[in-house]
Enzyme design. Sequence first.
Site, PDB file in Angstrom:
ATOM      1  N   SER A  38       0.582  -1.578  -0.180  1.00 25.66           N
ATOM      2  CA  SER A  38       0.030  -0.420  -0.157  1.00 25.66           C
ATOM      3  C   SER A  38       0.888   0.737   0.206  1.00 25.66           C
ATOM      4  CB  SER A  38      -0.912   0.189   1.456  1.00 25.66           C
ATOM      5  OG  SER A  38      -0.393   0.333   2.650  1.00 25.66           O
ATOM      6  N   LYS A  96       1.786   4.042   7.561  1.00 23.58           N
ATOM      7  CA  LYS A  96       0.698   4.718   6.237  1.00 23.58           C
ATOM      8  C   LYS A  96       1.538   6.622   6.784  1.00 23.58           C
ATOM      9  CE  LYS A  96      -2.038   2.179   5.115  1.00 23.58           C
ATOM     10  NZ  LYS A  96      -1.093   0.550   5.461  1.00 23.58           N
TER      11      LYS A  96
END
Length: 227
Positions: A148, A186
């Site tokens: 991701s 993230k």
Amino acid sequence: MLTRKQHELICFISDRLAETGVSPSFEEMKEALDLKSKSGVHRLISALEEREFIRRLPNRARALEVLRMPERGERKSVAKAAKPAAAVAATTPATRPAPANDVVEIPLHGRIAAGTPIEALEGSAMLPVPAALLGAGEHYALEVAGDSMVEAGILDGDYALIRRTETARDGEIVVALIDDAEATLKYFRKEGVMVRLDPANRDYTPQRYRSDQIRVQGRLAGLLRRY
């Protein structure tokens, strides 16, 4: 008073640090002093440590620091001819920049998700890392699992080098612990009382949590990749 071999060893270490910025290896010290085994080097280094002439730098490979030298008239070098005093002073440990090939060992704490959050595993392994990749502060490493964050250049199998901190600014890549159970890597964003964790892959959607659900565990400081 130091023994002759102790004199020779500290002079050899000092000369090598002045020339290259890197401590000599035990094998190099053994050959320079014409010793039969490395155990003799260990004994000499321990004796110099006890007398506070040198010290070993923690968590670094081949890292010795010369704290003081023998009296001027006693110095006998087994290396090349001594450099002029000005040249030696310019390269003392207090002023010499860290060499590019200096290595630091930092804790490797398992795998971190760069996708759907997974459990952050704790481990006792150590990962050798070039010191040039790290700045100030305490660091640890996590192996990246998932894709991701590929558009930020973070790939599955990379080692994320993390500086420990409990705070983050918008747009920083962080290790976020969710509900004290799962961790993910993230981009960090604040949205009022909410926290948004953004991926760097258009196939993934942002994750939103209440502020009390998220604890920042560190900020990304660098990456290591194996080929």
